[in-house]
Design an enzyme around this catalytic site. Sequence first.
Site, short mmCIF file in Angstrom:
data_model
loop_
_atom_site.label_atom_id
_atom_site.label_comp_id
_atom_site.label_asym_id
_atom_site.label_seq_id
_atom_site.Cartn_x
_atom_site.Cartn_y
_atom_site.Cartn_z
N HIS A 360 0.80 -1.16 -0.02
CA HIS A 360 -0.01 0.00 -0.04
C HIS A 360 0.87 1.21 -0.02
O HIS A 360 0.76 2.11 -0.82
CB HIS A 360 -0.94 0.03 1.22
CG HIS A 360 -1.70 1.17 1.26
ND1 HIS A 360 -3.15 0.96 1.53
CD2 HIS A 360 -1.39 2.29 1.36
CE1 HIS A 360 -3.73 2.25 1.69
NE2 HIS A 360 -2.66 3.21 1.75
N GLU A 361 1.79 1.23 0.89
CA GLU A 361 2.65 2.40 0.99
C GLU A 361 3.60 2.75 -0.36
O GLU A 361 3.36 3.95 -0.84
CB GLU A 361 3.70 2.40 2.17
CG GLU A 361 2.98 2.32 3.48
CD GLU A 361 2.43 3.28 3.95
OE1 GLU A 361 2.64 4.46 3.21
OE2 GLU A 361 1.64 3.39 5.04
N HIS A 364 1.59 4.27 -3.19
CA HIS A 364 1.47 5.52 -3.32
C HIS A 364 2.62 6.48 -3.92
O HIS A 364 2.26 7.30 -4.67
CB HIS A 364 1.45 6.09 -1.84
CG HIS A 364 -0.08 5.93 -1.02
ND1 HIS A 364 -1.14 6.40 -1.63
CD2 HIS A 364 -0.32 5.64 0.11
CE1 HIS A 364 -2.23 6.25 -0.70
NE2 HIS A 364 -1.73 5.68 0.50
N TYR A 375 -4.78 14.54 -3.17
CA TYR A 375 -5.18 13.64 -1.90
C TYR A 375 -6.21 14.43 -1.09
O TYR A 375 -6.11 14.68 0.13
CB TYR A 375 -3.98 13.50 -1.04
CG TYR A 375 -4.20 12.27 -0.12
CD1 TYR A 375 -4.44 10.90 -0.46
CD2 TYR A 375 -3.77 12.50 1.28
CE1 TYR A 375 -4.57 9.87 0.09
CE2 TYR A 375 -4.17 11.34 2.01
CZ TYR A 375 -4.49 10.10 1.59
OH TYR A 375 -4.78 8.95 2.36
N GLU A 384 -6.15 6.72 -2.41
CA GLU A 384 -6.04 5.80 -1.69
C GLU A 384 -6.77 4.25 -1.77
O GLU A 384 -6.07 3.22 -1.27
CB GLU A 384 -6.92 6.15 -0.30
CG GLU A 384 -6.86 5.60 0.90
CD GLU A 384 -5.52 5.94 1.67
OE1 GLU A 384 -5.12 4.87 2.71
OE2 GLU A 384 -4.87 6.64 1.33
N ASP A 446 -13.57 11.73 4.22
CA ASP A 446 -12.37 11.54 4.39
C ASP A 446 -11.94 10.56 3.44
O ASP A 446 -12.84 9.52 3.22
CB ASP A 446 -11.94 10.84 5.90
CG ASP A 446 -10.49 10.58 6.14
OD1 ASP A 446 -10.10 9.65 5.55
OD2 ASP A 446 -9.99 11.59 6.93
N HIS A 448 -9.84 8.07 3.18
CA HIS A 448 -9.90 6.70 3.79
C HIS A 448 -11.06 5.82 3.99
O HIS A 448 -11.25 4.87 3.91
CB HIS A 448 -9.07 6.86 5.10
CG HIS A 448 -7.81 7.59 5.03
ND1 HIS A 448 -7.48 8.88 5.48
CD2 HIS A 448 -6.53 6.78 4.76
CE1 HIS A 448 -6.23 8.84 5.21
NE2 HIS A 448 -5.57 7.90 4.85
#
Length: 546
Positions: A360-361, A364, A375, A384, A446, A448
């Site tokens: 995931h990281e 990005h 974002y 995301e 948000d 997320h």
Amino acid sequence: MTPHISKRSTLAIATAVAAGALLTAGMTTGASAQPDTARAAAPAPAAATAPLSASARADLLQGAEDKAAATADRIGLGAKEKLVVRDVVKDRDGTTHTRYERTYAGLPVLGGDLVVHTAKDGSVKGVSKATKAAIKVASTDAKLAPKSVAAAAKSTAAKTGDTAKADPRAPRKVVWAADGKPTLAYETVVTGVQKDGTPSELHVITDAATGKKLYQHQAIETGTGNSQYSGKVTVGSVKSGSTFQLTDSGRGNHKTLDLNHGSSGGKLYTDADDVWGTGKPSNTQTAAVDAAYGAGLTWDYYKNVHGRSGIKGDGKGATSRVHYGNAYVNAFWQDSCFCMTYGDGEGNAKPLTSIDVAAHEMTHGVTSATGNMEYSGESGGLNEATSDIFAAAVEFKANNALDKGDYLVGEKIDINGDGTPLRYMDKPSKDGSSLDYWSSNAGNVDVHYSSGIANHFFYLLSEGSGKKTINGVAYDSPTKDGSKVTGIGRDKAEKIWFKALTSYFTSTTNYAQARKDTVKAASDLYGANSAEAKAVAAAWTGVNVK
């Protein structure tokens, strides 16, 4: 983007590098993973991304740079506009997709990015633009002084409640074109530390004439060894003198550093016998093993599945840093250091270094180098979700016996403290906050949580609606209108999303545009009237994006 991992919120895990096949070079041993033998690979479609060596990619970028002025004329840009090459991908049929930033009278145009699609014979097939507005402002002379703008940006950062301390950099003059009529503006980057210990790089866009805040976004995207989560694995190392270093020369010299509970710097891991960690969090090497393993898997995935060598496609590895802060319950990707950073979790006992977190990281970073969706708002939700989508893809491809692939996010790191995952892709609302379906309020949620819409789409496209059990996990995915969606398989769904991300998405892509772009991507890969293109449309309808 800012990571968002806590007991009350979802995970913002950032960019990963890619998993799949074993790579070796010199003293390096690649992260081991069992092969995906579900079915033999079909021949790649003509519109699929072609692998590019670092030198071939550099040649394409240089060629595009040399022809930038001519390209600007061909696509009808104004006399004061120029193109700056940022990325390029090439399809197997010779079509290239060159991504550009724009300037106006020498000023960066934020939200002016575009992708030019060029056929093998050099003809322009089309242009994907972040804005359809003509780039023009009455004057490039600002009424406000940079000093006052910086002070206002610092105040904005304080009011967000995200920044415990703030230090505004000198504002730069820009043209803001991401929303509505292009406007002369200032961009101020306010650095500092967020209240949970995450670094902060808050970008504040201010009208250069009135001082009105136009936009803001957070740039920090929250994100043989014995590992804690994946068992005994192979990680890339090199021998230097009489010791071994945790540097993966087979994957762009990716390095893994120990922050030793600090927040900057870091020391490269070394070992006398090339056996790293114990599988227990009490051994400081264990988290490093998980981080290095996840980075290797991610690198392999992007290279072997999508032909992309490294996060930026340039063959260069990133850096992983473990043991950030004290009991820090988060992980984040940071473009400025081209690195991913992991905390050790509650009680320093659950490092956030599982396979899906690493993937995931690092994804990005891939997003930042390609579609670069802002974002915030719906584009932030897509950003995301892209990391969640490829985190699942990497985990499935790795096929690790102790961490089988699933459509759950963060199931190993136990952020909630009760064994439940952070997010569910089959029915995102099961986490208590994420959206299953699009509504007109999605852009106000948000990122997320609004990411749930695209996560749900991807699950439906891959597996279909209704009940299903995969690798021992039971799923039951509904649709907004009660329709039945038949999945096309995860392999095809991944390729469609990657194609859309790298060829069509821009900084301002919202859910309606994502539907158009993924249908286009499916049509490129499998045909305009293909079952795959129809399934993409059906899956978006299933999550109420019409």
